[in-house]
Motif scaffolding. Structure first.
Motif, PDB file in Angstrom:
ATOM      1  N   SER A 157      21.277  33.560  30.014  1.00 28.72           N
ATOM      2  CA  SER A 157      21.008  32.510  30.995  1.00 28.72           C
ATOM      3  C   SER A 157      21.948  32.592  32.182  1.00 28.72           C
ATOM      4  O   SER A 157      23.065  33.116  32.078  1.00 28.72           O
ATOM      5  CB  SER A 157      21.144  31.131  30.333  1.00 28.72           C
ATOM      6  N   PHE A 159      23.366  30.040  33.529  1.00 25.94           N
ATOM      7  CA  PHE A 159      24.458  29.105  33.234  1.00 25.94           C
ATOM      8  C   PHE A 159      25.645  29.831  32.610  1.00 25.94           C
ATOM      9  O   PHE A 159      26.786  29.721  33.085  1.00 25.94           O
ATOM     10  CB  PHE A 159      23.954  28.002  32.302  1.00 25.94           C
ATOM     11  N   TRP A 278      20.817  24.519  34.645  1.00 27.96           N
ATOM     12  CA  TRP A 278      21.172  23.708  33.467  1.00 27.96           C
ATOM     13  C   TRP A 278      20.024  23.670  32.464  1.00 27.96           C
ATOM     14  O   TRP A 278      20.238  23.798  31.255  1.00 27.96           O
ATOM     15  CB  TRP A 278      21.554  22.308  33.896  1.00 27.96           C
ATOM     16  N   ARG A 281      19.798  26.827  30.263  1.00 23.13           N
ATOM     17  CA  ARG A 281      21.090  27.327  29.792  1.00 23.13           C
ATOM     18  C   ARG A 281      21.021  27.975  28.412  1.00 23.13           C
ATOM     19  O   ARG A 281      21.890  28.763  28.039  1.00 23.13           O
ATOM     20  CB  ARG A 281      22.120  26.197  29.781  1.00 23.13           C
TER      21      ARG A 281
END
Length: 313
Positions: A157, A159, A278, A281
């Motif tokens: 990811s 994130f 987000w 993530r």
């Protein structure tokens, strides 16, 4: 590039740094002046140690689908002129946060930048502006928001790619003082790259940040001595009293910096990419942590801890 190759590249980067530190220490003990180099050569050598592993890993790890030019593979895409000026604004808005983190770290460790300020000021301003304000930021962004961030991004990811690239960026400085705010800078620059879709955005921001610090360093020479506090005179009480006002400024400036990020994502038509960081993530294609990464982190923390203990003695 993927996370495994990135982790090996970072380990090689740290081992090269350790080897150079050991060679310089041995040279100093033996009284040799072979490694007695000025600040310019020191900075050049540091950046070459940083760049060599990532360039080699990129060159020897490209597959058939990765034969494009460096600028495309690492994200050197064009940005709008309006985004350029907003990136400068973003950089100044994030500075109060980095100042607070720097001041907090100074409650426990020495300021690493102040320790080299004497050597910096002995050199001509244009030379240091180029080396610290332009050359250094380009090399560091190439390595961390270019190769390392994108390598992690290919494995998981966005994130966690931002998190790990920022953490390694902080550890690369090999001292707790700079690591404290470099990690925060790494996170913000990672978000900036995602907001604009271009590595040039973090390069510009990093150059503005470092150039600002260099200018302040040279301008301080013209300030009255009673207005410039020596580090030895900075007691914990003075630092704590300085942290308060900057904390208030940072509490206002940092959310504004995030607003600028959102504006940049809309200006570059990347709202979805920024907003999904987000939400996505937990996306995972392969493990981002491997043995080489753990070894590199342990070496960094061990060296930083040893340096801190030696400073206390």
């Amino acid at each position: 590039m993927n996370s495994k190759k990135v982790n090996w590249a970072f380990l090689c980067m740290i081992l090269l740094n350790m080897a150079m530190i050991v060679l310089m220490l041995v040279s100093y003990i033996q009284g040799s002046k072979f490694f007695d180099i000025d600040i310019v050569l020191n900075l050049l050598l540091s950046q070459m140690i940083l760049m060599l592993p990532v360039i080699l890993f990129v060159l020897f790890s490209r597959g058939k689908t990765e034969t494009g030019r460096f600028n495309e593979m690492l994200g050197f895409h064009k940005i709008k002129i309006s985004s350029f000026f907003m990136i400068i604004l973003f950089t100044y808005l994030m500075m109060p946060l980095t100042t607070v983190l720097n001041a907090i770290s100074m409650l426990f460790v020495d300021n690493a930048v102040n320790s080299i300020s004497g050597d910096v000021l002995m050199m001509p301003f244009p030379v240091m502006l180029f080396m610290i304000g332009m050359f250094g930021p380009f090399c560091e962004e190439f390595a961390f928001r270019g190769v390392i961030f994108r390598g992690y991004k290919n494995s998981g990811s966005v994130f966690w790619s931002i998190f790990w690239s920022a953490l390694l960026f902080g550890l690369m400085h090999l001292n707790f003082n700079q690591a404290a705010y470099a990690i925060a800078i790494g996170v913000l620059f990672g978000l900036l790259v995602e907001a604009t879709g271009s590595l040039w955005s973090s390069v510009i921001a990093h150059m503005v940040f470092n150039s600002h610090q260099v200018c302040l360093m040279y301008l301080s020479e013209f300030f009255p001595s009673d207005l410039v506090a020596d580090e030895a005179e900075l007691t914990q009480e003075l630092l704590i009293s300085a942290i308060g006002p900057y904390l208030i400024i940072a509490a206002v400036a940092t959310p504004l910096a995030i607003c600028v990020l959102v504006w940049l994502s809309k200006n570059e038509k990347r709202e979805i990419e920024l907003c999904s960081i987000w939400a996505r993530r937990k996306v995972k294609r392969e493990a981002m942590v491997s043995i080489p990464l753990i070894i590199a982190i342990v070496i960094c923390l061990a060296y930083m801890s040893l340096e801190w203990i030696m400073a206390l003695l």
